[in-house]
Motif scaffolding. Structure first.
Motif, short mmCIF file in Angstrom:
data_model
loop_
_atom_site.label_atom_id
_atom_site.label_comp_id
_atom_site.label_asym_id
_atom_site.label_seq_id
_atom_site.Cartn_x
_atom_site.Cartn_y
_atom_site.Cartn_z
N GLY A 291 0.83 -1.14 0.11
CA GLY A 291 -0.27 0.05 0.22
C GLY A 291 0.66 1.22 -0.30
O GLY A 291 0.84 1.96 -0.53
N ILE A 295 0.35 4.28 -3.23
CA ILE A 295 0.33 5.47 -2.70
C ILE A 295 1.78 6.25 -2.75
O ILE A 295 1.67 7.11 -3.38
CB ILE A 295 -0.42 5.45 -1.95
CG1 ILE A 295 -0.61 7.20 -1.47
CG2 ILE A 295 0.61 5.13 -0.54
CD1 ILE A 295 -1.85 7.16 -2.56
N GLU A 312 -2.63 13.21 -3.75
CA GLU A 312 -1.89 12.09 -3.68
C GLU A 312 -0.56 12.75 -2.82
O GLU A 312 -0.04 11.06 -1.89
CB GLU A 312 -1.13 11.71 -4.39
CG GLU A 312 -2.90 11.24 -5.39
CD GLU A 312 -3.63 12.41 -5.82
OE1 GLU A 312 -3.23 13.93 -5.32
OE2 GLU A 312 -4.45 12.05 -7.07
N MET A 315 -1.91 11.83 1.17
CA MET A 315 -1.81 10.39 1.14
C MET A 315 -0.87 9.84 1.40
O MET A 315 -0.95 8.77 2.27
CB MET A 315 -2.65 10.08 -0.21
CG MET A 315 -4.16 11.02 -0.04
SD MET A 315 -5.30 10.32 -1.16
CE MET A 315 -6.94 10.18 -0.79
N SER A 318 1.03 9.99 4.73
CA SER A 318 0.25 10.08 5.52
C SER A 318 -0.43 8.30 6.03
O SER A 318 0.15 7.97 6.71
CB SER A 318 -1.49 10.32 5.42
OG SER A 318 -2.34 10.10 6.54
N PHE A 319 -0.49 8.01 5.24
CA PHE A 319 -0.36 6.36 5.44
C PHE A 319 1.11 5.76 5.57
O PHE A 319 0.47 4.53 6.22
CB PHE A 319 -0.58 5.47 3.44
CG PHE A 319 -1.14 4.49 3.53
CD1 PHE A 319 -2.44 4.18 3.74
CD2 PHE A 319 -0.01 3.42 2.71
CE1 PHE A 319 -2.76 2.34 4.16
CE2 PHE A 319 -0.66 2.24 3.25
CZ PHE A 319 -1.91 1.60 4.23
N GLU A 322 1.80 6.14 9.05
CA GLU A 322 1.14 5.30 9.87
C GLU A 322 1.33 3.30 9.56
O GLU A 322 1.84 2.65 10.93
CB GLU A 322 -0.52 4.80 9.95
CG GLU A 322 -0.88 6.49 10.33
CD GLU A 322 -2.25 6.83 10.44
OE1 GLU A 322 -2.95 5.71 11.04
OE2 GLU A 322 -2.62 7.41 10.35
N ASP A 364 -1.50 13.44 10.69
CA ASP A 364 -2.09 13.83 10.95
C ASP A 364 -2.53 15.31 10.65
O ASP A 364 -3.14 15.51 10.36
CB ASP A 364 -2.29 14.32 12.75
CG ASP A 364 -3.20 13.00 13.86
OD1 ASP A 364 -3.15 11.88 13.12
OD2 ASP A 364 -3.11 13.43 15.34
N LEU A 367 -2.74 14.34 6.98
CA LEU A 367 -4.86 14.26 7.38
C LEU A 367 -5.03 15.52 7.04
O LEU A 367 -6.49 15.35 6.08
CB LEU A 367 -4.91 12.81 8.12
CG LEU A 367 -4.54 11.54 8.10
CD1 LEU A 367 -5.06 11.20 9.56
CD2 LEU A 367 -4.82 11.34 6.85
N GLU A 368 -5.20 16.22 7.70
CA GLU A 368 -5.62 17.77 7.71
C GLU A 368 -5.88 18.81 6.34
O GLU A 368 -7.03 18.80 6.19
CB GLU A 368 -5.36 18.49 8.84
CG GLU A 368 -5.88 20.45 8.25
CD GLU A 368 -7.31 20.27 8.81
OE1 GLU A 368 -8.00 19.14 9.25
OE2 GLU A 368 -7.57 21.11 7.47
N VAL A 370 -5.35 16.45 3.35
CA VAL A 370 -5.80 15.16 2.43
C VAL A 370 -7.84 16.45 2.68
O VAL A 370 -8.75 16.16 1.87
CB VAL A 370 -6.32 14.03 3.18
CG1 VAL A 370 -7.59 13.01 2.60
CG2 VAL A 370 -4.38 13.28 2.65
N ALA A 371 -8.23 16.29 4.13
CA ALA A 371 -9.32 17.18 4.43
C ALA A 371 -10.39 18.06 3.49
O ALA A 371 -10.90 17.90 3.19
CB ALA A 371 -9.81 17.16 6.09
#
Lengths: 376, 398
Positions: A291, A295, A312, A315, A318-319, A322, A364, A367-368, A370-371
């Motif tokens: 994964g 990405i 992207e 993304m 972030s990915f 984690e 985090d 992700l903001e 991405v939001a």
């Protein structure tokens, strides 16, 4: 669509792999943890000869004019080998110079960088502003033909050996914190620049850099005065993808190492991997590794084509951030007490994974972004 | 390395999108969104006629050769079609299309006789035939090779006895793709044969299983001295496990789920931008923003992992564990999407579809219930992990 590397990319990948296997096996990696530069001068010179320092620099400045996929390939293999050197900080600074610099600046800096004669770094973070935050308090005040820089930068890679430090400073206050920021190319040995090496988890070379009345000529402004933000955002995108690729490489190694251990190590009369609970951990680690790969390289591909990549890139970072947490802790779990030993390499990857996660934005933070990109 | 669709594939996407805009009545969306797992006689008629319409254009069997009623498209055309269709949410086309056209038809083209290809694939691609999969049994779920439904040779026929279960769409299907034991003395994987059997054959009884959403999509199928001709065998006697693996390869790498999830995520984003709690829009809540962003990331990663499988298929490379790997993430994501939607909706998620105050038409309440099945269908997530560990990493599991 083809998500596999083409022949040239495959060739680059295997040549980096071969080089690092030969020049930087784990014994050398460990020796280099206490080295001032993080790699031997001999290896640095060889890397320059191979052209890697100019991997993304334009041909006219003696670069290889590769793209971000090529850079990601190199970073991935460096991550896989736990290889430390001023490669990243130099190349990313070169990208900043190429993005924002004048013709003169590019001419004077990039060919030397490609040649391995210039170690560079970016100084952006501060005690109250990290992950590329615009809330910068370091100031640069106009003084005749000069600017005078005052402030303290943190987490500056390789500043102690850098020939050039690209320092982000506030030249004016604007409506938004993003306004009024300016990049300066500062000589690493300039009067008033003091570096304190920080004691870090991974023994990478991060510094606190204090600028005390550092006088720089106006010609050292990189890009437009007060308008560094857009260039910084661009550089952060490149850096985030490069760092994601470095993390990915580490995860590939952790998966390999752990799968091998689970095949060799026997308990209750069979290999650990013969137990479903362990096999399933490993399957999940493989999901995370694959994964992270698809990405990260999508973001790299978009940037290589000059296409919008905000979503992207975030993304990917972030990915991968984690995934790094999950893969490295599972790697430790499966290695048992063995992985907790200093002589085992597992902990080097654990340390590096956290280090790259904390550079250019953790999950985090991204992700903001991405939001925002998905319309929130 | 290239992450883009070709201009020709993009043009095809536009063609499909225009077709759907024109031909897909919006009221169907309302009708079918309530019927995620189920259909009634009326909606089944709509499904059949809609699938026929797709079949006339060749879209239904987009990846099947033209001489068999398809469009002769590539794996990427198939991806494009599925993405466009499923990004519309719940349309009349659902699992019957995947079983019939995407999984069984290409398997027939690979391992079937000329006669079988002629007889089955073309009508399937035109929307005139529906198949169901007769795999699971009451005592053989994840351990499928232990199945006991028997097929005993008797002259030119086989006599079938036994029971299949969880047979999706058996009550609507024209044929059942049945796995039965033909050699009880061989090792479990080596004594199975696949038959394609007319559901009207005497000796077959279908009984509904009502699922926890009070819907009818599963069935039990009983075989009581059911006689079928030898010509119903697909490929060869005792080659059933191989045939099932071929079919499974076609089952892997579907993009329909991530496309559907993207559409649902979009609905949740819109919801959060219009609903206030404590005077603030939900979309301003940093915890909610993070949860939805994380879903978006993982949906994108799942999509890309499926693309990777498609790329390998397109290049004619062998797929081993790649589809299962994507499915692990995909299964987890359905569950997460459902759980996160409950966290966002709060007590409103408790309102089912006929409640006056149900948000998003009660969809999320239905998805929450569905989530209990997401890690089970098409091979439980644990089985997918076994496949990845064994085929992808080389482990030997007991």
């Amino acid at each position: 669509m083809d998500l596999e590397f083409n022949k040239e990319q495959q060739l680059l990948k295997s040549s980096v792999q071969d080089f690092l296997k030969k020049e930087s096996p784990m014994t050398v990696v460990r020796e280099m943890l206490s080295d001032e530069m993080g790699c031997s001068k001999k290896v640095w010179k060889k890397m320059a000869e191979l052209g890697w320092l100019g991997i993304v620099a334009p041909d006219e400045y003696e670069g290889l004019e590769g793209n971000l996929i090529d850079l990601a390939i190199i970073m991935e293999e460096m991550g896989a080998a736990c290889f430390t050197s001023p490669f990243f900080s130099t190349v990313i600074s070169g990208i900043a110079v190429n993005e924002a610099g004048s013709e003169d600046q590019k001419k004077s800096i990039l060919p030397k960088m490609v040649d391995g004669k210039l170690i560079m770094t970016l100084a952006t973070d501060e005690s109250e502003a990290w992950f590329g935050s615009p809330h910068i308090s370091t100031t640069a005040a106009e003084d005749g033909d000069n600017y005078v820089i005052n402030g303290t930068k943190l987490f500056v890679l390789n500043a102690h050996i850098a020939d050039k430090i690209i320092c982000l400073a506030r030249t004016s206050d604007g409506e938004k914190p993003e306004d009024g920021l300016t990049f300066f190319i500062v000589d690493g040995k300039a009067d008033g620049v003091t570096c304190h090496m920080l004691d870090t988890l991974a023994n990478d070379k991060q510094n606190e850099v204090i600028f005390e009345n550092v006088k720089v000529p106006k010609s050292s402004v990189l890009g437009e005065v007060g308008n560094a933000w857009d260039a910084l955002e661009k550089v952060k995108q490149f850096a985030s993808v490069a760092k994601s690729a470095e993390s990915l490489g580490g995860l590939v190694s952790v998966l390999d190492m752990t799968a091998k251990y689970a095949k060799d190590r026997k308990q209750f009369g069979r290999p650990l991997g013969g137990f479903q609970v362990i096999a399933h951990y490993l399957a999940d680690m493989m999901v995370d590794v694959d994964g992270s790969r698809v990405i990260t390289y999508k973001a790299a591909w978009l940037l290589s084509k000059g296409l919008p990549a905000e979503k992207e890139v975030s993304m990917a970072k972030s990915f991968v951030s984690e995934a790094s947490q999950r893969v490295t802790i599972n790697g430790h779990q499966i290695h048992g007490a063995m992985g907790f030993c200093d002589e085992h390499d597992m902990h080097l990857y654990y340390r590096n994974a956290k280090t790259t996660e904390m550079q250019f934005g953790d999950s985090d933070y991204h992700l903001e972004k991405v939001a925002v990109e998905i319309g929130l | 390395m290239d992450y883009s669709f070709t201009p020709e594939e993009d043009a095809f996407r536009k063609e499909i999108s225009d077709f759907l805009d024109k031909e897909l009545p919006s009221e169907w969306f309302e009708k079918f969104r309530y019927t995620y797992w189920e259909e009634d006689d009326e909606s089944w008629e709509i499904t059949k006629s809609w699938n026929k319409k797709l079949g006339e254009k060749g879209y239904l069997g987009v990846g099947l050769p033209k001489e068999y009623g398809g469009l002769g498209g590539s794996h990427f055309h198939h991806v494009v079609f599925e993405e466009e269709l499923y990004s519309r949410g719940r349309t009349p086309t659902w699992i019957e299309k995947n079983i019939t056209v995407d999984w069984i038809s290409p398997t027939l083209l690979e391992v079937g006789t000329e006669e079988q290809k002629e007889k089955f694939v073309k009508p399937a691609a035109k929307g005139d035939l529906v198949f169901c999969l007769g795999y699971s049994e009451p005592d053989s779920g994840s351990d499928l090779a232990s199945m006991t439904t028997s097929a005993v040779e008797d002259g030119d026929e086989f006599i079938i006895n036994g029971q299949k279960t969880w047979t999706t769409m058996a009550h609507r299907a024209d044929y059942i793709w049945l796995a039965a034991r033909t050699d009880p003395d061989a090792p479990p994987h080596k004594g199975i044969t696949i038959f394609l059997i007319d559901m009207k054959t005497p000796g077959i009884t279908v009984r509904p299983i009502i699922n926890m959403l009070h819907s009818h999509s599963y069935n039990e199928v009983f075989f009581d001295n059911c006689r079928v001709p030898k010509s119903a065998i697909i490929n060869q006697k005792n080659m059933g496990w191989y045939v099932m693996m071929v079919a499974l390869n076609h089952e892997r790498g579907g993009v329909n789920f991530p496309s559907h999830m993207k559409q649902l995520l979009g609905e949740l984003v819109q919801y959060c931008k219009t609903i206030k709690r404590d005077g603030k829009y939900l979309s301003e809540d940093s915890v909610i923003r993070k949860k939805l962003a994380k879903l978006a990331v993982e949906i994108e990663v799942t999509t890309l992992l499926n693309y990777r499988t498609t790329c390998l298929q397109h290049k004619g490379k062998k797929i081993t564990h790649e589809g299962s790997l994507a499915k692990i993430l995909c299964n987890d994501m359905w569950t997460k999407l459902a759980q996160i939607s409950t966290e966002i909706l709060g007590p409103f998620v408790l309102l089912d579809r006929f409640s006056r105050r149900a948000p998003i038409h009660g969809d999320m309440a239905r998805y929450f219930l569905n989530a209990a099945s997401m890690g089970v269908g098409g091979g439980a997530t644990e089985i997918q992990r076994n496949v990845v560990a064994q085929m992808g990493l080389g482990f030997k599991l007991k």
